[in-house]
Design a protein around this motif. Structure first.
Motif, mmCIF file in Angstrom:
data_model
loop_
_atom_site.group_PDB
_atom_site.id
_atom_site.type_symbol
_atom_site.label_atom_id
_atom_site.label_comp_id
_atom_site.label_asym_id
_atom_site.label_seq_id
_atom_site.Cartn_x
_atom_site.Cartn_y
_atom_site.Cartn_z
ATOM 1 N N TYR A 64 0.832 -1.209 0.000
ATOM 2 C CA TYR A 64 0.000 0.000 0.000
ATOM 3 C C TYR A 64 0.862 1.253 0.000
ATOM 4 C CZ TYR A 64 -2.465 3.757 2.467
ATOM 5 O OH TYR A 64 -2.955 4.963 2.865
ATOM 6 N N ILE A 65 1.887 1.294 0.853
ATOM 7 C CA ILE A 65 2.772 2.465 0.921
ATOM 8 C C ILE A 65 3.554 2.616 -0.374
ATOM 9 C CG2 ILE A 65 4.813 3.393 2.089
ATOM 10 C CD1 ILE A 65 3.712 2.343 4.698
ATOM 11 N N GLN A 66 3.995 1.490 -0.938
ATOM 12 C CA GLN A 66 4.732 1.568 -2.196
ATOM 13 C C GLN A 66 3.852 2.118 -3.309
ATOM 14 O OE1 GLN A 66 8.025 1.002 -2.530
ATOM 15 N NE2 GLN A 66 7.759 1.821 -4.588
ATOM 16 N N ARG A 67 2.563 1.760 -3.304
ATOM 17 C CA ARG A 67 1.644 2.268 -4.322
ATOM 18 C C ARG A 67 1.496 3.787 -4.212
ATOM 19 N NH1 ARG A 67 -3.941 2.733 -4.187
ATOM 20 N NH2 ARG A 67 -4.088 1.457 -2.317
ATOM 21 N N LEU A 68 1.423 4.297 -2.966
ATOM 22 C CA LEU A 68 1.321 5.747 -2.794
ATOM 23 C C LEU A 68 2.598 6.457 -3.240
ATOM 24 C CD1 LEU A 68 -0.531 6.054 0.634
ATOM 25 C CD2 LEU A 68 -1.467 5.839 -1.643
ATOM 26 N N LYS A 69 3.746 5.852 -2.944
ATOM 27 C CA LYS A 69 5.010 6.444 -3.401
ATOM 28 C C LYS A 69 5.074 6.466 -4.930
ATOM 29 C CE LYS A 69 7.835 5.232 0.623
ATOM 30 N NZ LYS A 69 8.989 4.435 1.097
ATOM 31 N N ASP A 70 4.623 5.382 -5.558
ATOM 32 C CA ASP A 70 4.643 5.330 -7.030
ATOM 33 C C ASP A 70 3.737 6.409 -7.627
ATOM 34 O OD1 ASP A 70 6.376 3.231 -6.885
ATOM 35 O OD2 ASP A 70 4.861 1.671 -7.143
ATOM 36 N N LEU A 71 2.586 6.660 -6.971
ATOM 37 C CA LEU A 71 1.698 7.723 -7.439
ATOM 38 C C LEU A 71 2.425 9.064 -7.456
ATOM 39 C CD1 LEU A 71 -1.774 7.003 -5.761
ATOM 40 C CD2 LEU A 71 -1.305 7.144 -8.188
ATOM 41 N N GLU A 72 3.125 9.382 -6.365
ATOM 42 C CA GLU A 72 3.837 10.657 -6.287
ATOM 43 C C GLU A 72 4.970 10.716 -7.309
ATOM 44 O OE1 GLU A 72 5.041 11.302 -2.284
ATOM 45 O OE2 GLU A 72 3.000 11.617 -1.533
ATOM 46 N N GLU A 73 5.670 9.588 -7.512
ATOM 47 C CA GLU A 73 6.773 9.587 -8.474
ATOM 48 C C GLU A 73 6.273 9.844 -9.895
ATOM 49 O OE1 GLU A 73 9.970 9.494 -8.014
ATOM 50 O OE2 GLU A 73 9.687 9.457 -5.853
ATOM 51 N N ILE A 74 5.094 9.313 -10.238
ATOM 52 C CA ILE A 74 4.539 9.561 -11.576
ATOM 53 C C ILE A 74 4.297 11.055 -11.786
ATOM 54 C CG2 ILE A 74 2.433 9.274 -12.951
ATOM 55 C CD1 ILE A 74 2.348 6.377 -12.020
ATOM 56 N N ALA A 75 3.783 11.738 -10.750
ATOM 57 C CA ALA A 75 3.537 13.176 -10.872
ATOM 58 C C ALA A 75 4.840 13.948 -11.049
ATOM 59 C CB ALA A 75 2.770 13.673 -9.658
ATOM 60 N N PHE A 76 5.882 13.557 -10.293
ATOM 61 C CA PHE A 76 7.155 14.277 -10.374
ATOM 62 C C PHE A 76 7.845 14.089 -11.722
ATOM 63 C CE2 PHE A 76 7.141 14.264 -5.610
ATOM 64 C CZ PHE A 76 7.224 15.639 -5.463
ATOM 65 N N ALA A 77 7.426 13.102 -12.493
ATOM 66 C CA ALA A 77 8.053 12.874 -13.790
ATOM 67 C C ALA A 77 7.663 13.934 -14.815
ATOM 68 C CB ALA A 77 7.667 11.485 -14.313
ATOM 69 N N PHE A 78 6.629 14.754 -14.533
ATOM 70 C CA PHE A 78 6.185 15.778 -15.474
ATOM 71 C C PHE A 78 6.860 17.121 -15.163
ATOM 72 C CE2 PHE A 78 2.957 12.559 -15.741
ATOM 73 C CZ PHE A 78 2.551 12.581 -17.076
ATOM 74 N N GLY B 55 7.412 21.020 -14.483
ATOM 75 C CA GLY B 55 6.633 22.058 -13.820
ATOM 76 C C GLY B 55 6.010 21.625 -12.513
ATOM 77 N N VAL B 56 6.137 20.341 -12.130
ATOM 78 C CA VAL B 56 5.537 19.861 -10.876
ATOM 79 C C VAL B 56 6.472 20.220 -9.721
ATOM 80 C CG1 VAL B 56 4.800 17.848 -9.578
ATOM 81 C CG2 VAL B 56 4.287 18.014 -12.007
ATOM 82 N N GLN B 57 5.939 20.937 -8.744
ATOM 83 C CA GLN B 57 6.728 21.366 -7.590
ATOM 84 C C GLN B 57 6.560 20.414 -6.404
ATOM 85 O OE1 GLN B 57 5.635 25.239 -6.137
ATOM 86 N NE2 GLN B 57 7.568 25.552 -5.098
ATOM 87 N N LYS B 58 5.325 20.038 -6.111
ATOM 88 C CA LYS B 58 5.043 19.108 -5.013
ATOM 89 C C LYS B 58 3.959 18.146 -5.472
ATOM 90 C CE LYS B 58 5.989 22.485 -1.326
ATOM 91 N NZ LYS B 58 5.391 23.215 -0.174
ATOM 92 N N ALA B 59 3.962 16.939 -4.878
ATOM 93 C CA ALA B 59 2.911 15.959 -5.169
ATOM 94 C C ALA B 59 2.632 15.169 -3.899
ATOM 95 C CB ALA B 59 3.339 15.027 -6.301
ATOM 96 N N TYR B 60 1.362 15.075 -3.521
ATOM 97 C CA TYR B 60 0.965 14.384 -2.299
ATOM 98 C C TYR B 60 -0.148 13.393 -2.633
ATOM 99 C CZ TYR B 60 3.335 18.318 -0.079
ATOM 100 O OH TYR B 60 4.250 19.264 0.303
ATOM 101 N N ALA B 61 0.056 12.126 -2.250
ATOM 102 C CA ALA B 61 -1.002 11.123 -2.363
ATOM 103 C C ALA B 61 -1.784 11.116 -1.056
ATOM 104 C CB ALA B 61 -0.396 9.746 -2.629
#
Length: 522
Positions: A443-457, A459-465
């Motif tokens: 579950y925690i790894q899935r949330l981390k992966d969600l944030e990492e996907i956002a940071f790959a774009f 202009g993204v400054q912060k990302a929180y799941a």
């Protein structure tokens, strides 16, 4: 002469001698007294002269002191006059500056009035032009409809069909329409209900390790934490990445986040804000920044206390910091620092029983899972044992310790007797009933992966799941991402998540773009 006469003569002589002696003694006494009086007069005269001299000296000293004090007083008065003159000069300069500024402001106001009038004239002119363009446009549309034999709506539909692959904005509208049509089917809706139910059941154990309860003195504080129209709670969530749940629970609010460090930062920040009483967005950001520095210091202290308790010396500061970060990490639901301490103690006891070096075994046992602690750089797809071995080599650990770290999951060959001890003790610590939970870690790894996907774009400054992974909140830089680009970015991130990840239910992607203008009044 007879004896009587002789006696009388002798007596007479004695009497005469006595009288003469008395007369002479009296003369000497009077002379001594006279001399004494003369000496006394001389001493008195000398004393009077000395007194007059002392009196004159004291008068001169008093005059000199008076002149000195007078000179100092005059200096002080001159300095004060000088300061007053300088202050008056500064005041005159300020008045002159203010007068110049007022004159400039008057000129600017006049220019602004002229520009406003000019803009009004231009607006009127543009409105007339717009009306003419609208008339021309409507005439052209009517002519095109007559020529093509299609209505405007039919032509638009055909154009959307032909360009929906390339025009992303129109494609998003088309996709939204398709999704709305799909929601109408009962079978699809039923599947979503079942999936959401499974998701809520599956996260029950994770919630136990992903929430903190923040106690309040009274429920009145809840309103101050929420703030006017929710601005304070939004500022806290944006600054910390922690979801704050304010419900009917008396004198308590819930902090929800899979990252223990972010959750602890939010808890300490809330405690400081509530204790201080000043709760507003600017103060929240300041307190969060200070708390982040405090947590970094606390992590170092935890690492130092841990190595001291275990009797480990000479550890590199970066490795000490990594040990401290273990307190805020978990592995399969098991606290990483507690697990590492337990493995270190087991390794020390087992090494001592086998006649090996217990200190070296403790050192390897404590560091065997440092590869699970995220580095400051982006995480790479490397097994945590190999990554931990690389860090240990980088920070000067002995080859025996590095080999034990890298081989405790059989990724490399074991070359020392300490390596199998680390592997066995790691298995003993993790095999205890209730020690680990596979669901929480995934579950925690899935949330981390969600944030990492956002940071790959870009202009993204912060990302929180947040919300147990059902929402991804993305904060972008206003200089790099426009409003139109923000909507497009939200769509692209959702498509990336849908393509690359497997998850229950739905993930809502929220892109937040805010603009701040900061000036300093001097």
């Amino acid at each position: 002469m007879d004896s009587t006469t002789l006696i009388l003569v002798a007596l007479g002589g004695l009497i005469i001698g006595f009288i003469v002696a008395k007369i002479m003694e009296k003369g000497r006494a009077s002379k001594t007294i006279s001399n004494a009086k003369k000496e006394a007069n001389a001493i008195l005269k000398e004393a009077n002269l000395e007194g007059e001299n002392v009196k004159k000296d004291k008068i001169l000293q008093a005059k000199e002191k008076f002149l000195e004090l007078k000179a100092e007083h005059e200096k002080v008065i001159i300095n004060k006059d000088k300061k007053i003159a300088e202050a008056e000069k500064r005041t005159r300069d300020k008045e002159s500056q203010v007068s110049n500024e007022l004159a400039k402001n008057r000129k600017l106001n006049e220019q602004l009035d002229r520009k406003i009038k000019d803009v009004a004239h231009r607006e009127e002119f543009f409105n007339k032009k717009q009306e003419e363009l609208d008339k021309l446009h409507s005439n052209q549309v009517q002519q095109l409809e007559v020529i093509s034999g299609l209505s405007a709506e039919d032509a638009k539909s055909q154009l959307m069909e032909s360009l929906k692959e390339t025009a992303k904005t129109d494609a998003m509208a088309y996709l939204q329409t398709t999704l709305e049509e799909a929601k109408l089917t009962a079978q699809q809706e039923a599947r979503k209900i079942v999936i959401n139910t499974i998701q809520r059941i599956g996260t029950e154990e994770a919630v136990e390790n992903c929430v903190s309860v923040f106690n309040l003195e009274s429920d009145d504080v809840k309103g101050r934490i929420i703030g006017r129209e929710g601005r304070n709670i939004r500022a806290i969530e944006a600054a910390t990445g922690v979801e704050i749940i304010v419900d009917d629970t008396p004198e308590a609010i819930i902090l929800s986040c899979f990252d223990s460090v972010r959750r602890e930062i939010a808890r300490l920040s809330l405690h400081k804000l509530v204790t201080d009483g000043r709760i507003h967005p600017a103060r929240i950001e300041e307190i969060v920044r200070k708390t982040e520095k405090q947590i970094e210091q606390e992590i170092v202290e935890i690492g130092k206390r841990t190595v001291i308790d275990l009797g480990i010396h000479g550890l590199h500061p970066e490795l000490i910091k990594a040990v401290g970060r273990m307190k805020y990490r978990s592995s399969y639901g098991q606290n990483l620092l507690q697990h590492s301490r337990e493995v270190a103690k087991l390794c020390g006891v087992m090494a001592a029983e086998l006649g090996l070096n217990p200190k070296l075994a403790k050192r390897a046992g404590l560091l065997h899972d440092i590869g699970k602690v995220p580095n400051t750089e982006a995480e790479v797809e490397t097994p945590h044992a190999i990554l931990g071995m690389q860090w240990a080599e980088k920070y000067g650990e002995k080859p025996d310790v590095c080999n034990a770290i890298g081989a405790h999951h059989d990724e490399i060959e074991m070359k020392t007797l300490i390596s199998p001890i680390i592997q066995v003790c790691d298995a003993i610590s993790g095999a205890r009933p209730g020690a680990r939970r596979q669901v929480l870690d995934s579950y925690i790894q899935r949330l981390k992966d969600l944030e990492e996907i956002a940071f790959a774009f870009n202009g993204v400054q912060k990302a929180y799941a947040i919300q147990a992974g059902r929402e991804l909140r993305v904060i972008v830089e206003s200089e790099k991402v426009s409003d139109d680009k923000a909507a497009q970015l939200s769509f692209e991130i959702s498509q990336k998540i849908q393509t690359d990840m497997t998850y229950p239910g739905q993930v809502k992607v929220t892109v937040i773009r805010e603009t701040r203008s900061v000036n300093v009044a001097k």
